[in-house]
Design a protein around this motif. Structure first.
Motif, short mmCIF file in Angstrom:
data_model
loop_
_atom_site.label_atom_id
_atom_site.label_comp_id
_atom_site.label_asym_id
_atom_site.label_seq_id
_atom_site.Cartn_x
_atom_site.Cartn_y
_atom_site.Cartn_z
N PRO A 230 0.80 -1.24 0.00
CA PRO A 230 0.00 0.00 0.00
C PRO A 230 0.83 1.28 0.00
CG PRO A 230 -0.16 -1.14 2.11
CD PRO A 230 0.50 -2.09 1.16
N GLU A 231 2.11 1.19 0.41
CA GLU A 231 2.96 2.38 0.37
C GLU A 231 3.13 2.90 -1.06
OE1 GLU A 231 4.29 0.15 4.07
OE2 GLU A 231 3.52 -0.31 2.06
N MET A 232 2.91 2.04 -2.05
CA MET A 232 3.02 2.42 -3.45
C MET A 232 1.64 2.58 -4.11
SD MET A 232 6.17 2.77 -4.62
CE MET A 232 6.83 3.53 -3.14
N ALA A 233 0.64 2.88 -3.31
CA ALA A 233 -0.72 3.01 -3.85
C ALA A 233 -0.79 4.06 -4.96
CB ALA A 233 -1.70 3.36 -2.73
N HIS A 234 -0.03 5.15 -4.81
CA HIS A 234 -0.07 6.21 -5.82
C HIS A 234 0.41 5.70 -7.18
CE1 HIS A 234 4.03 6.28 -4.24
NE2 HIS A 234 4.41 6.94 -5.33
N ALA A 249 -6.05 -7.83 2.54
CA ALA A 249 -6.47 -7.27 3.82
C ALA A 249 -5.53 -6.18 4.32
CB ALA A 249 -6.59 -8.40 4.85
N ASP A 250 -4.23 -6.32 4.03
CA ASP A 250 -3.27 -5.31 4.51
C ASP A 250 -3.17 -4.11 3.58
OD1 ASP A 250 -1.98 -6.37 2.35
OD2 ASP A 250 -0.06 -6.69 3.36
N GLY A 251 -4.00 -4.10 2.51
CA GLY A 251 -4.00 -2.98 1.57
C GLY A 251 -3.14 -3.21 0.35
N SER A 252 -2.40 -4.34 0.31
CA SER A 252 -1.56 -4.62 -0.86
C SER A 252 -2.43 -4.89 -2.09
CB SER A 252 -0.67 -5.84 -0.58
OG SER A 252 0.26 -5.56 0.43
N TYR A 253 -1.88 -4.55 -3.26
CA TYR A 253 -2.60 -4.72 -4.51
C TYR A 253 -2.01 -5.91 -5.27
CZ TYR A 253 -4.23 0.07 -3.70
OH TYR A 253 -4.78 1.21 -3.17
#
Length: 300
Positions: A230-234, A249-253
């Motif tokens: 998720p730190e690289m969501a942008h 669940a942890d926001g990873s794509y």
């Protein structure tokens, strides 16, 4: 050229009570007969222009004529000015000139609704874009050094056909005189460009149909599946929004896509650093693993 001249004639008549055909002919470098034909064209467009012969005569508009109430609605005027304002953003001097004149004619200020900056964030000034634009419009052969995706440097001599913006990058579509075929060149890989004095005759080519896929598409395709934290969501939103399969669940794509396999692909994966993991295929995982070991050896 005639359309621009007609606009300028109207512009002059709006700002002068009367002007002679001779004066207009001298201004535009044409014959008085051409000016009278222009006057006829303006009249046919519904603009009340008339001529008077003899001393003190000339070409005039009816005193109460207002252009913006005669042939164009308020919305149409705004659309014209907005379109011209957009053209000025790609460094079109002619568009800027016409924009200023029509803004005066319509008594409107063009909204600056669009701004385009062709330089990157490093502020390195490379005027290849406007140089190729000039060469395309004037049909001049261009020479330049070009670096391929394998870092091979070659000197190219081309007939430039079209500038093309695709996937956040500018490309040049051009007829390569050595290859006798149309080629695609990424502008960021161009160096030492020279516009020659050699004028070329336009070829009967369907430029729009030449390139429908990236220039590296001749290399074998590989379907990749990545897990991106998720730190690289942008970056996921910027580059992979349409290929996101799921979000964990942890926001990873989890993203899946097909690219031609080459060093650019490996570099793109490495650009995510510790925030991306190749899930599939296994041979790409192995390549990334070996390259990571080599990097570690360098810094160890």
């Amino acid at each position: 050229m005639q359309a621009s001249r007609l606009f300028e004639i109207i512009y002059l008549l709006l700002n002068k009570d009367r002007v002679t055909a001779k004066e207009l002919a001298e201004r535009f470098g044409v014959s008085t007969r051409t000016i009278y034909r222009d006057v006829d064209a303006i009249s046919l467009a519904g603009i009340p222009v008339y001529t008077e012969k003899g001393k003190g005569g000339g070409i005039s508009l009816l005193p109460d004529f207002v252009l913006n109430k005669s042939i164009l609605s308020e919305h149409e005027q705004s659309e014209i000015l907005a379109s011209l304002q957009g053209l000025t953003q790609i460094q079109s001097a002619d568009a800027d000139n016409v924009l200023q004149k029509l803004s005066t004619v319509f008594n409107k200020t063009a909204a600056k609704w669009l701004e385009v900056d062709f330089t990157d964030w490093s502020f390195e000034q490379q005027d290849f874009w406007s140089g190729f634009k000039t060469a395309i419009l004037q049909k001049l052969v261009v020479e330049f050094d070009y670096y391929s995706s394998y870092s091979e440097k070659t000197r190219r001599r081309v007939e430039p056909l079209q500038l093309w913006f695709k996937s956040r990058n500018w490309y040049l579509k051009a007829y390569d005189l050595a290859k006798n075929d149309i080629r695609l060149f990424r502008l960021s890989r161009v160096r030492n460009m020279d516009i020659t004095d050699n004028v070329f005759i336009e070829r009967d080519l369907l430029v729009e149909d030449v390139v429908s896929s990236p220039p590296s598409a001749k290399r074998p395709d590989v379907t990749l599946k990545l897990r991106i934290k998720p730190e690289m969501a942008h970056r996921v939103l910027d580059e992979f929004a349409s290929v996101v399969e799921e979000q964990e669940a942890d926001g990873s794509y989890i993203v899946s896509f097909c690219w031609p396999e080459d060093n650019w692909v490996y570099g793109t994966i490495f650009s995510f650093g510790e925030y991306a993991e190749v899930l599939e295929p296994e041979h790409i995982r192995e390549i990334i693993r070996e390259k990571a070991k080599n990097i570690y050896e360098i810094y160890k």
